[in-house]
Design an enzyme around this catalytic site. Structure first.
Site, PDB file in Angstrom:
ATOM      1  N   SER A   1      12.328  -4.368  -7.407  1.00 39.78           N
ATOM      2  CA  SER A   1      12.176  -2.839  -7.179  1.00 39.78           C
ATOM      3  C   SER A   1      13.612  -2.559  -6.940  1.00 39.78           C
ATOM      4  O   SER A   1      14.317  -2.847  -6.113  1.00 39.78           O
ATOM      5  CB  SER A   1      11.343  -2.607  -6.050  1.00 39.78           C
ATOM      6  OG  SER A   1       9.929  -2.868  -6.053  1.00 39.78           O
TER       7      SER A   1
ATOM      8  N   ASP B   1      10.420   8.112  -6.154  1.00 42.28           N
ATOM      9  CA  ASP B   1      10.550   6.744  -5.884  1.00 42.28           C
ATOM     10  C   ASP B   1      11.969   6.369  -5.967  1.00 42.28           C
ATOM     11  O   ASP B   1      12.384   5.158  -6.423  1.00 42.28           O
ATOM     12  CB  ASP B   1       9.637   5.681  -6.268  1.00 42.28           C
ATOM     13  CG  ASP B   1       9.786   4.313  -5.514  1.00 42.28           C
ATOM     14  OD1 ASP B   1      10.106   4.437  -4.293  1.00 42.28           O
ATOM     15  OD2 ASP B   1       9.377   3.278  -5.816  1.00 42.28           O
TER      16      ASP B   1
ATOM     17  N   HIS C   1      11.178   3.374  -1.827  1.00 44.24           N
ATOM     18  CA  HIS C   1      10.289   2.491  -1.027  1.00 44.24           C
ATOM     19  C   HIS C   1      11.096   1.142  -0.480  1.00 44.24           C
ATOM     20  O   HIS C   1      10.878   0.519   0.318  1.00 44.24           O
ATOM     21  CB  HIS C   1       9.133   2.042  -1.759  1.00 44.24           C
ATOM     22  CG  HIS C   1       9.226   1.154  -2.793  1.00 44.24           C
ATOM     23  ND1 HIS C   1       9.301   1.186  -3.970  1.00 44.24           N
ATOM     24  CD2 HIS C   1       9.387  -0.391  -2.784  1.00 44.24           C
ATOM     25  CE1 HIS C   1       9.397   0.280  -4.762  1.00 44.24           C
ATOM     26  NE2 HIS C   1       9.451  -0.789  -3.903  1.00 44.24           N
TER      27      HIS C   1
END
Length: 345
Positions: free
Chosen positions: A196, A120, A90
């Site tokens: 992230s 992911d 992402h």
């Protein structure tokens, strides 16, 4: 010379005696074991953590479309000497530009090597030789309660460190693609937007996960993709640019069977997957699967829901004949089927 030697020895003995009563703390004594463990791990892994500034392409339509040139940021961890970086899908997907900043201040444009929205995870690469890679650890050695350290760039604050413990193992997390990610590590090491793609590290400075998600508005419930999952995904991304998965071409929903049906057929579970739609030209259509069938079993493995079916449709099953066991009206039907490769949409 003998007298000089005696003086040295006596002074040494006196110093030792004084130190027993008046300790002079060194660097190692200024920190407790916990702090020193965090410091050592960060010293080892910190130089391998990068900041990723992302310029996204426009997507969608109408008032909800992402604007052209939208900016974002994330983190990543270098895992090879020649500049391959592991991050989140992402973070990197649909990026027009990926600007990577190293801890020493150098900046590079990165290329997307491959990404897998179903876990992911993504791999990007920068043209920087002889960078320092992090050591990828082993998921199976992780224990609940052990030290967990997150390194990343939350809200743009580069090289930020938070520490906590491994809160739980074997969690499942729903990816943005809708598929379930298995074997996820839960931690209370604080994560924020920008973390992230950064590493979750143990006390030995080994990467044990890739930070990916937080639960809002809860506090201290954060998740990382286990490093063993990352290793499998990375090997396929480097080889194919994607992760190969099987598909039989059905749209289904989880159902609970009537107890009388379960008892009549001596089924091990009351759960199954109701086939809502069979995609035209799919393996399911070619094999004779019908709308309304309930999938009970795949190659001898009980199917209690869609996630079970997804888990079994691995890349190794592509092109290999398997068998579906379905409930059709009141009858059990065995259907040979050959999965095809899933095409990402």
């Amino acid at each position: 010379m003998y007298e000089a030697l005696q003086i040295v020895l006596n002074e040494g003995s006196q110093a030792e005696g004084n130190s027993a009563h008046e300790p002079s703390p060194g660097n190692g004594e200024l920190f407790d074991a916990y702090s020193q463990a965090v410091i050592d791990a960060v010293d080892k892994v910190g130089p391998s953590v990068v900041k990723i500034d992302v310029t996204k392409n426009a997507s969608g339509a109408g008032q909800y479309a992402a604007r052209e040139g939208v900016q974002g940021s994330g983190s990543g961890v270098i895992f090879t000497h020649d500049g391959f970086i592991l991050t989140n899908s992402h973070v990197a997907t649909r990026a027009r530009e990926l600007d990577v900043t190293l801890t020493d201040g150098r900046r590079f444009q990165a290329d997307l090597i491959g990404d897998d929205p179903y876990t992911d995870l993504a791999v990007i690469r920068i043209p920087a030789p002889n960078v320092l890679p992090a050591n990828l650890g082993e998921s199976r050695s992780i224990r609940v309660g052990q030290l967990a350290i997150a390194i990343g760039n939350p809200l743009g604050f580069q090289c930020s460190v938070t520490a906590g413990v491994v809160s739980a193992l074997g969690r499942s997390l729903r990816a943005q693609s809708g598929r379930l990610i298995h074997d996820v590590v839960q931690t209370d090491a604080a994560l924020n937007p920008g973390n992230s793609g950064g590493p979750l590290v143990n006390s030995r400075g080994e990467v044990i996960g890739i930070n990916t998600a937080i639960i809002l508005p809860a506090q201290g419930i954060c998740f990382a993709i286990a490093v063993n999952t990352a290793k499998v995904v990375v090997s396929q991304l480097l080889k194919h640019g994607k992760v190969k998965r099987g598909s039989i071409g059905v749209v289904g929903q989880n159902v609970t069977l009537p107890r009388r049906v379960t008892r009549f057929h001596s089924l091990p579970s009351e759960k199954g997957v109701l086939v809502v739609t069979v995609e035209p030209g799919s393996p399911a259509q070619k094999s004779g699967v019908l709308d309304g069938d309930v999938i009970l079993d795949y190659d001898g493995n009980s199917i209690a829901g869609i996630d079970d079916l997804h888990k079994l449709l691995s890349g190794e099953r592509i092109g290999r004949q398997s068998e579906l066991r379905v409930l059709r009206r009141s009858n059990i039907v065995n259907i040979p089927i050959v999965p095809e490769e899933l095409v990402s949409k």
